[in-house]
Design an enzyme around this catalytic site. Sequence first.
Site, PDB file in Angstrom:
ATOM      1  NE  ARG A 176      77.215  63.008  59.305  1.00 36.12           N
ATOM      2  CZ  ARG A 176      76.763  62.997  58.048  1.00 36.12           C
ATOM      3  NH1 ARG A 176      76.041  61.973  57.602  1.00 36.12           N
ATOM      4  NH2 ARG A 176      77.062  63.987  57.243  1.00 36.12           N
ATOM      5  CG  ASP A 205      80.227  62.514  57.586  1.00 33.05           C
ATOM      6  OD1 ASP A 205      80.412  63.738  57.595  1.00 33.05           O
ATOM      7  OD2 ASP A 205      79.588  61.936  56.689  1.00 33.05           O
ATOM      8  CG  HIS A 279      81.196  64.781  54.451  1.00 31.33           C
ATOM      9  ND1 HIS A 279      80.050  64.880  55.214  1.00 31.33           N
ATOM     10  CD2 HIS A 279      80.844  65.174  53.209  1.00 31.33           C
ATOM     11  CE1 HIS A 279      79.047  65.308  54.450  1.00 31.33           C
ATOM     12  NE2 HIS A 279      79.510  65.505  53.226  1.00 31.33           N
ATOM     13  CG  ASP A 355      79.565  63.026  50.242  1.00 27.81           C
ATOM     14  OD1 ASP A 355      80.677  62.562  50.593  1.00 27.81           O
ATOM     15  OD2 ASP A 355      78.614  63.153  51.028  1.00 27.81           O
ATOM     16  CD  GLU A 356      76.560  66.776  51.048  1.00 28.79           C
ATOM     17  OE1 GLU A 356      75.372  67.049  50.881  1.00 28.79           O
ATOM     18  OE2 GLU A 356      76.977  66.192  52.069  1.00 28.79           O
ATOM     19  CD1 TRP A 422      75.491  61.395  45.920  1.00 29.62           C
ATOM     20  CD2 TRP A 422      73.897  62.553  46.970  1.00 29.62           C
ATOM     21  NE1 TRP A 422      76.021  62.609  46.278  1.00 29.62           N
ATOM     22  CE2 TRP A 422      75.075  63.342  46.929  1.00 29.62           C
ATOM     23  CE3 TRP A 422      72.763  63.076  47.592  1.00 29.62           C
ATOM     24  CZ2 TRP A 422      75.140  64.629  47.482  1.00 29.62           C
ATOM     25  CZ3 TRP A 422      72.820  64.348  48.139  1.00 29.62           C
ATOM     26  CH2 TRP A 422      73.995  65.113  48.078  1.00 29.62           C
ATOM     27  CE1 TYR A 447      70.753  59.171  49.324  1.00 25.53           C
ATOM     28  CE2 TYR A 447      70.926  61.096  50.749  1.00 25.53           C
ATOM     29  CZ  TYR A 447      71.466  60.255  49.791  1.00 25.53           C
ATOM     30  OH  TYR A 447      72.729  60.493  49.308  1.00 25.53           O
ATOM     31  CG  ASP A 449      68.215  60.674  55.595  1.00 26.04           C
ATOM     32  OD1 ASP A 449      68.095  60.028  54.539  1.00 26.04           O
ATOM     33  OD2 ASP A 449      68.737  61.811  55.639  1.00 26.04           O
ATOM     34  CD1 TRP A 493      71.631  59.697  53.979  1.00 25.34           C
ATOM     35  CD2 TRP A 493      73.750  59.674  54.674  1.00 25.34           C
ATOM     36  NE1 TRP A 493      72.437  59.511  52.878  1.00 25.34           N
ATOM     37  CE2 TRP A 493      73.747  59.493  53.271  1.00 25.34           C
ATOM     38  CE3 TRP A 493      74.978  59.691  55.339  1.00 25.34           C
ATOM     39  CZ2 TRP A 493      74.912  59.329  52.537  1.00 25.34           C
ATOM     40  CZ3 TRP A 493      76.133  59.538  54.592  1.00 25.34           C
ATOM     41  CH2 TRP A 493      76.099  59.360  53.213  1.00 25.34           C
ATOM     42  CB  THR A 494      72.447  57.947  61.831  1.00 24.61           C
ATOM     43  OG1 THR A 494      73.864  58.182  61.811  1.00 24.61           O
ATOM     44  CG2 THR A 494      72.131  56.597  61.235  1.00 24.61           C
ATOM     45  CD  GLU A 495      72.880  63.622  58.669  1.00 22.41           C
ATOM     46  OE1 GLU A 495      72.196  62.573  58.550  1.00 22.41           O
ATOM     47  OE2 GLU A 495      73.545  64.103  57.734  1.00 22.41           O
TER      48      GLU A 495
END
Length: 638
Positions: A176, A205, A279, A355-356, A422, A447, A449, A493-495
Amino acid sequence: MKRVLSLILKLLCMAGIVFSAPSWGQQISIIPVPVVLKPGIGQFHLTTETIISVPANQVEMARIADYLVAKLKPATGYAMPIAYQAEGNIQLGIDPKYNLAIGNEGYTLNVTDKGVLILGNTPAGVFYGVQSLLQLLPAQIECHQVIKGIDWIIPAVAIQDFPRFAWRGLMLDVSRHFFSKEYVKSYIDQMARYKFNRFHWHLTDDEGWRIQIKSYPRLTSVGAWRVPRDGAYGNAHPPEPGEEATYGGFYTQEDIKEVVQFAKDRFIEVLPEVDIPGHSMAALAAYPELSVTKNPDIKVNPGSNFATWFGNGKFEMHIDNTLNPTDENVYVFLDKVFTEISRLFPFEYIHIGGDECYKGYWERDPGVQTFMKKNKIRDDADLQAYFNKKVSAIIVSKKKKLMGWDEILEGGAPASAAVMSWHGVSSGEEATKLKHSVVMSPAPLYYLDMMQGDPAVEARVYGKARLRDVYEFEILSSGMDSSYVLGGQANLWTEQITNPGKAEYMTYPRALAVSETLWSRKGAKQWSGFVARVEGQFKRLDQAGVNYSASMFDPVISIRMESGKLLLDLNNEVDGLDTHYTLDNSIPDKFSAIYTHPITLSQEVVNLRLITFRGEKPVGRLISLTRAEMEKRTGSKK
Ligand code: ACM
């Protein structure tokens, strides 16, 4: 710039001399707290004469001695020679008979006025003993410059220590936002202080592919770069046609090898993650033919919102970011990628994400549907399970084990796969019931973040994880077969994390809470003792120039509406603090009212301001809440 930085560091270190308590009789603040620590009488003084000794002809032990010298020399300025075989004042050694009490990663550390002895059954154990030794020294030992006038005292102690869990991890998302090789090494170096032993590197990602793959050069020439955007993640304007992608970066394979060796020298295994089949927008920007939609115009996501989240775990992606599980060319691609990855990372596991994964494009594709019918694949969860099985065979063919986020359980995970849980505790319970090895990294508490303080003074994110809640969280539940739980991990996580200062602010001190949960005895947890030790660590982080959050000093603010009036309730999690507040828009000081019990705020109050003090010294931040914000928090206003 470098000279200015070095001057600032020097001033900080000197300030340490002026403001710190005399090091004699210093409080012992080791984190994670050792299993047994018996204070002794007296102390050992580090001097210009101090010699470190290690057994001869043991490469790993010699490396630990080099590491210790590198940590002691900058601040003391002492030569710290290393002797092989000869007796030194600081002796590092392998226990001649295996010490059953401490296991593979444990150590004993004995300090008397004559010297220091660290013994382990393995070099890893000795390394952890060295970490505890460093934490026994005055905080100024962390300074990168020589500082005079410090008595480098190590208090006499007898420590016997060993970890509760074998997997003690932190994850850094470098997709990210890209973090330089130098910073990744520094992040790992900080982890080592707190006896973490797994660095999970989230390398790919939608926002960037960060690892050079020689068979597929476009993964980094295209996939590592995106158009530059300011502002919060999720609000970025999508790429314009023809706009140049200039923001990003990647690690060459030489960089990767350097980081892996750096981590190995600190007894940290590096877990690489390539997040598939979802992702994958950055990979698809490079090779669009790997998706079912094959959109030639797909770009690396610059932080635009391209999904709708329905709040029940369901979501829709408005851009196809998934690999095509029915295309054999995808597996040819993945085989080559994992061949290169398995050669770069000696660790036994490779993480494949999982994931997702949005399956809407698969559902709408006639080719995929025909494939599913032909292969008797019932639904799209089964289709992802089919994908996972094929990827698992690739990973196993490289003599590695597969790990994935807990979604790999949907449709059935390959029997040998390990699960990173998670979705709270429940997915860990489910995975252990199915006899998968599990690493617990549940959102939101693990998490990093998440916001750790009041939203008025934190960058806005969708959830919260306060230090106390993180500390008091237990990763095992009664619904788990704990013999399958490898350990735990916290994820950054680094969004929203654009630079190293923010990464450290989010990591510390919550990583300290996680390290204590994963290393120390379960029954040893005690919040007020932990807080005191965290404050000891803050002094060390100050000296080391590492950022952290002091949000634990800010109160938990609750506001509710009662009989049409706002009611304010504050809760200080740290003992011995006073929160001073004002209702007249002025900045609180030590003379302002002290909060003692819930108060009703009349209609005239338009602004609440508060700062928390310890005695006369402010330790908390200025928190200001307008009436509109307070009403919003009660849910009475939108
Ligand atoms: C995740 O947070 N999507 C693993």
